[in-house]
Design a protein around this motif. Sequence first.
Motif: not given
Length: 613
Positions: A279-286, A301-311, A379-387
């Motif tokens: 999600a971080v790589r695709s800029g999907a946070g917003p 978030t997972s540990l590598p994405a920590r801080g993405l939604f702290d606000h 259940i699964y969805v294949r696709g870019d996080a932002a899209l």
Amino acid sequence: MPGLRRACSSNWSICLIHWDSPDVAAAIRRHIHCKCELRFPPAWQAQGEPMSGGVQQVIAETTDGAGEQLIYEALADAFAAEGVDHHFLLMGHGQMLWAIAMDKLPGMRSIDARHEHCAVAEAIGYHFATGKVGVASVTCGPGFTQTMTALTSAAQAQVPLVILAADSPLNQRWYNQSVDQAALARATGSHFIAAHSPALMRDHVQEAFYTARFERRPVVLSIPYDLLKLRISTQRPYIPSTALLPQVGPMPPNPTDIERLAGRLRTAQRPIFLAGRGAVRSGAGPAIEALANAAGALLATSLPARGLFDHSPFSVGVAGGFASQLAVQCFAEADMVVAIGASLTHYTVDGGALFPNAFTAQIDENPLGMRHGRRAADIYVRGDAALAAEAFMLELEGGTTARFRSDELARRIAETPPDTTPYEVEPGLLDPREVVKEIDGVIPKDWDIVSGTGHSSYFYTHLRNRRPEQFHVLREFGAIGSSLAMAIGVAAARNNGKVLLLDGDGGLMMHIQELESIQRQGIRLIICALNDGGFGAEIHKLRKLGVDEKMATFGRPDFAAIGKGFGLDVATIAQPGEIERAFAQYDPEGRSAIWDVHISTRVSSPRGRKQPN
């Protein structure tokens, strides 16, 4: 007939290739292994003896001239064409000529390590800071075997690296540093390229960078060092691997999959959206945050994405074994968890115990049915996080029936400390939770934070409102001892002195020699040692088992004395409030600093409070 003479510039010897060879051209090729110039004896030149076409061709290919380079120079140029601007190394006989050629290139910065493991770990840190392929080089044999842990860590974390590893000379019957480098590299999960063809040498470089970029894995480019001194034609322009990468847009999700997932979410009462590195790589946070707001879901978030939604007032922070006590409660109540760009590792789901009652969905470009021995999702969805998040949003226009969010929950998230477990801290020592809280209030939010991987790494997750792109951790292989070198790589890439390493004393002492390379090469960062005088994870496990812990303790290293000996600025932190004073004395344009913070051995991470397996 006189022989064909060759003046060898590497050892000033004279070689003779006699005409009685059945294949003159092949004989010449076998003898050309250094920077040299073919010439004929004066008597032969005077006789005007004719030469066969094969001999003329070989001579044309091996004498100085336009469109030719020594292989080590051609390889350096190829690396530069791939966009390499930093090179991490421990120089040895095998790759020294290439390393020097790299260092002479305009805009190239070479960073010397004191251990080969650290050269590779520095390249990992460089990648974390820049997103580019990290490059390191080592010599053959023992130089390469020293890199095994770093390569394995990079492979498991999907870090793209290219490691130029010299190999034993191809044209010697015996060499004392010979080892099966292919088997070793493949055992780590790295891709291995045996570069034994001079004519294909630049193609091997292209393949290495292509594989690193496309497959997101380390690549070992292994070159017998005697080949590096041959000459090859460079008339054909080098084509960087970026020109071969498929230029495609992000993958949109299948509408049927989105509709099916939306149907489940509409009836969920307590949903949580869990974002990961994808999600971080695709800029999907917003987009994910907007979706969570529409769905009435909490955020994590997972540990590598920590801080993405702290606000966000409804972000419960990190999921997994390092989750806050409040987050653990919320996940236990969740009836649906939607993982977006998160691979749902053993750590993220806390061994399957984090959300045992939730229906789980995974949105990912490469969803996995099984992850670390467990079913990843229902259940699964294949696709870019932002899209996928945007498509999901459109499908949810009618809203959901979720009832997870409330003003009371927002208040608890804002006011509840991450960890409220009481501990009686020993006199003269500090509670690491309070130390990290003080650090968080002192270190500016635009700094890069590099985290260690030992027991103390739990406490760093309490840092708040920092971008995930500036929080760097390598936990996939569970190896300590890499973080100091990783921080050097980050600091070299940033080159602004705004890097803080937080690590325990056990991990730091494993490669403490790198303090010398920091000072000598003007690397600027702050190293904060959470010093508990031992291996904290093992201390707490042994206590849980009722076993004597003395083998896990070794006394508190005097990091102030060690740092001073290496020429760094130092500070000993023994009282609350001293971190602010130490930071005020740090000059980002000056020398690096090491802070020795003596912490309690009684304060444990949540994982340390559990009975060990």
